[in-house]
Design an enzyme around this catalytic site. Structure first.
Site, PDB file in Angstrom:
ATOM      1  N   SER A 577      45.444  38.307  48.829  1.00  0.00           N
ATOM      2  CA  SER A 577      46.189  37.912  50.024  1.00  0.00           C
ATOM      3  C   SER A 577      47.513  38.683  50.078  1.00  0.00           C
ATOM      4  O   SER A 577      47.501  39.910  50.144  1.00  0.00           O
ATOM      5  CB  SER A 577      46.399  36.394  50.039  1.00  0.00           C
ATOM      6  OG  SER A 577      46.855  35.960  51.298  1.00  0.00           O
ATOM      7  N   ASP A 652      36.693  35.677  56.776  1.00  0.00           N
ATOM      8  CA  ASP A 652      38.063  35.261  56.476  1.00  0.00           C
ATOM      9  C   ASP A 652      38.806  34.952  57.776  1.00  0.00           C
ATOM     10  O   ASP A 652      39.020  35.850  58.592  1.00  0.00           O
ATOM     11  CB  ASP A 652      38.766  36.389  55.716  1.00  0.00           C
ATOM     12  CG  ASP A 652      40.128  35.982  55.172  1.00  0.00           C
ATOM     13  OD1 ASP A 652      40.716  35.018  55.689  1.00  0.00           O
ATOM     14  OD2 ASP A 652      40.608  36.643  54.235  1.00  0.00           O
ATOM     15  N   HIS A 684      38.808  33.074  53.200  1.00  0.00           N
ATOM     16  CA  HIS A 684      39.931  33.814  52.622  1.00  0.00           C
ATOM     17  C   HIS A 684      39.856  33.877  51.102  1.00  0.00           C
ATOM     18  O   HIS A 684      40.235  34.871  50.494  1.00  0.00           O
ATOM     19  CB  HIS A 684      41.252  33.193  53.057  1.00  0.00           C
ATOM     20  CG  HIS A 684      42.450  33.994  52.650  1.00  0.00           C
ATOM     21  ND1 HIS A 684      42.548  35.349  52.882  1.00  0.00           N
ATOM     22  CD2 HIS A 684      43.595  33.649  52.011  1.00  0.00           C
ATOM     23  CE1 HIS A 684      43.704  35.802  52.412  1.00  0.00           C
ATOM     24  NE2 HIS A 684      44.346  34.792  51.877  1.00  0.00           N
TER      25      HIS A 684
END
Length: 707
Positions: A577, A652, A684
């Site tokens: 991320s 995602d 995600h």
């Protein structure tokens, strides 16, 4: 004789082998929950000074004064009450001293523990979600799809909203969970009114996600407001139960594309307080509205900043004085502190006069003390304090080093102190409100005692500006200072995430220890922009995400390279991320340091990220074109020299696939080789047992190209 001698040797070898400590398997490193200290789930029995928790016998009660234990409800008794065949006790909560709340199969049961019978059963239609209880009205509000309903104590359901347009969403989370928003339903204290968010997403662009679970595949579109583009429009409605009419509050300070957070009802149920924030997130007004007419009564005060204002919580009214409330902000004195105001907005006093971030815990019913967790002893610790409201005198209530989690009793006479440190796996103590330990409720033994773990160090170095940067360092198993070891640099680096804390094993992820057991030095450091360090430490990343963070991370690596047992030619980096963004930023900006990188779900260009988070830290692409250009990794693709693997969840909804695919496309255009591995059904984060595959993939990449 010879056979006997060989038998003795064999027996000796068997004992020696059994005494050897274990090495983690990949499955243990990913889903080995038994390797983390487990504590009892302890709750106070409503406002009663009795502890409750689950034991082999069922739901237990334990008196605070004498520690006398009793079985409140067995699994067999619960099965009889529910007409079920449960093998274990489900999750529970307390409505009051005698009423247990259990949710099961579309119903919520209120159980009289003394009589061992159901007091009330609320049954919800299929698809119901976000069930929210009003104790005063004895009703539940809930949502189905995009509309809001409630069910009363007689089991009758009522429609609050009936929007056919799916772009209009009622009673659910708005602003993508930013600003401390966790729900969209707000009952008034008297149960006669129901506040709710209304979100209009009609102007928000759609983003397609590919679902491969159908015969020919199917595109599912989500609403995704990208930075600088049209965003959702949020309003707050108040539904009157008696008249069945809704009034929308006149919150229009900054136009429709603004944020409404910190929703708080006045104790008398006549007023609603909202922290109204402009889309630019640098100007907040605390407004008071008439709940019946929706009209603005007053703006109590404003917060402005050259960077951003980030409200995180609502107001807390004092139980003994409904004309005063506690407000928290880091925008006044540089740290998240607590302030006492009256209902006209006048500042009475700064309750926590400390240069450290604090977190509200409780205010006692008499209004004498406010309890809060503070980072003032150390940014990597949380300690409990209390302050006397009138005098401002404060006292420290927890003394053991580490990270303390506190559960106060209803009358604030006691608290349960659940803490750990790098030295302590987990202790749970019952403590008086003056900080005196009554008794230890649980002491968890080292869950890793049978494993061969490398040495874990918690320490700090200095950043370029002189501030402390805290790190976690794990040496390889059976460490030999005369050898040289490759390094795995694990990074996140984004706001609201503190990786290094004084908790058991310094908060390491077991995969880090897995890598240490396989011959790697593992290093983690928290950079500027991370929490519990004050506003200036966090705000420095504004309009330039990744730049200061990279300098801090590299500062840590340069320090690490000073040790003779570190192989400076074999340093790899991994993150997910924001950490994926940092990973690619580091390997493309510092190719002489990093040879191998694995990035997961990476932000590539902030223009493709969501409005709420992205614009807080970067402003819009129109306002900050230089910052967006500088931080974009598209232009960095041509600079990739080392080995890079990108892993991406194909569905995602947070960091959409456009991000990493755009980087891959740029690599192709520049004839730069890069490795890519999508997880077709992952969002995600790759979760469950699929994560074992992911972490083996990550590990193999470092084993193949770094070791």
């Amino acid at each position: 004789m010879k056979r006997m001698f060989l038998a003795i040797i064999g027996l000796s070898m068997m004992f020696d082998l059994s005494a050897q400590k274990k090495v983690l398997t990949m499955e243990e490193a990913v889903v080995g929950y038994h390797l983390y200290p487990r504590s009892k789930y302890i709750q106070w029995q409503g406002d009663k000074n009795q502890l409750t928790y689950l034991d082999r016998e069922g739901l237990m009660g334990e008196s605070v004064d004498k520690g006398e234990k009793s079985v409140l409800l067995t699994v067999a008794e619960l099965n009889r009450i529910l007409g079920a065949e449960l093998r274990g006790f489900p999750n529970f909560s307390w409505l009051d001293d005698n009423t247990l709340v259990i949710a099961r199969q579309g119903s919520i049961y209120h159980i009289d523990v003394a009589k061992k019978q159901v007091k009330q059963k609320f049954t919800f239609p299929k698809g119901a979600a976000n069930e929210t209880y009003s104790k005063a009205g004895n009703m539940y509000a809930y949502t189905i799809d995009n509309n809001l309903y409630y069910v009363d104590e007689r089991g009758n359901s009522y429609t609050v909203t009936a929007d056919e347009d799916k772009n209009i969403v009622n009673g659910q989370v708005v602003s993508r969970n930013e600003f401390g928003i966790t729900g969209g339903i707000f009952w008034s204290p008297d149960g006669k009114k129901l506040g709710f968010y209304r979100k209009d997403e009609s102007q928000v662009t759609n983003f397609p996600l590919l679902d491969i679970n159908t015969r020919t595949g199917e595109l599912k579109e989500i609403k995704y407001p990208m930075a600088g583009m049209k965003s959702e429009l949020v309003s707050l409605g108040v539904y009157d139960i008696a008249s069945a009419k809704t009034t929308f509050l006149d919150a229009n300070d900054f136009g429709r594309e603004q944020y409404l957070t910190g929703i708080t009802w006045a104790p008398e149920s006549d007023m609603v307080y909202i922290q109204v924030l402009n889309r630019g997130q640098n100007h907040m007004r605390l407004n008071k509205y008439d709940a019946s007419t929706g009209k603005l009564i007053a703006t109590l005060f404003e917060e402005k900043s050259n960077t951003y204002v980030e409200p995180q919580s609502g107001l807390v009214f004092l139980a003994n004085n409904p004309k005063q409330f506690i407000y928290s902000t880091n925008n006044r004195d540089g740290f998240m502190n607590l302030y006492l105001h009256d209902v006209n907005g006048k500042l009475i006093r700064r309750l926590t006069d400390v240069d450290a971030d604090v977190e509200f815990v409780a205010a006692d019913p008499a209004g004498k003390y406010v309890y809060y967790l503070s980072s003032e002893i150390s940014p990597v610790e949380k300690q409990l304090f209390r302050v006397e409201v009138k005098s401002g005198k404060k006292s420290r209530l927890t003394t053991e080093e580490g990270w303390h989690n506190i559960t106060m009793s209803g009358d604030c006479a006691y608290f349960v102190d659940n803490y750990s440190s790098i030295k302590v796996p987990r202790n749970v103590d019952l403590t008086t409100n003056a900080g005196k330990v009554v008794r230890r409720l649980q002491e968890v033994e080292n869950p890793n005692k049978d494993y061969n773990f490398g040495e874990i160090t918690l320490g700090k170095i200095k950043a370029d500006d002189g501030s402390d940067l805290y790190y976690r360092l794990i040496k390889p198993m059976d460490f030999d200072p005369n050898k040289k070891y490759p390094v795995i640099h694990y990074v996140y680096g984004g706001p609201h995430s503190q990786l290094v804390t004084n908790t058991w094993n310094a908060s390491l992820r077991m995969w880090e220890m897995y890598m240490a057991q396989h011959g790697y030095v593992v290093f983690v450091i928290d950079n500027h922009g991370t929490p519990n360090r004050g506003k200036a430490f966090e705000d420095i990343i504004h309009r330039q995400c990744g730049q200061v963070e990279m300098k801090d991370q590299v500062k840590g690596i340069e320090w690490l390279k000073s040790f003779p047992w570190v192989d400076a030619n074999r340093i790899g980096v991994h993150g997910w991320s924001y950490g994926g963004f940092m990973t690619i930023s580091l390997i493309t900006n510092y190719p002489d340091i990093y040879k191998v990188a694995v990035a997961g779900g990476p932000v590539i260009d902030w223009k493709w990220y969501e409005v709420m988070y992205g614009e807080r830290y970067m402003d819009t692409p129109q306002e900050n074109p230089e910052g967006y250009a500088k931080t974009s990794l598209i232009a960095k693709a041509k600079d990739l020299k080392g080995k890079l693997l990108i892993c991406q969840g194909a569905v995602d909804p947070v960091v959409v696939w456009e991000q990493s695919l755009s980087f891959i496309r740029e690599c192709i255009k520049n004839n730069v080789q890069v490795d890519y591995f999508p997880y077709p059904c992952a969002e995600h984060n790759v979760m469950g047992r699929d994560r074992i595959h992911l972490m083996q993939k990550v590990t193999n990449y470092f084993e193949d190209y770094l070791k």
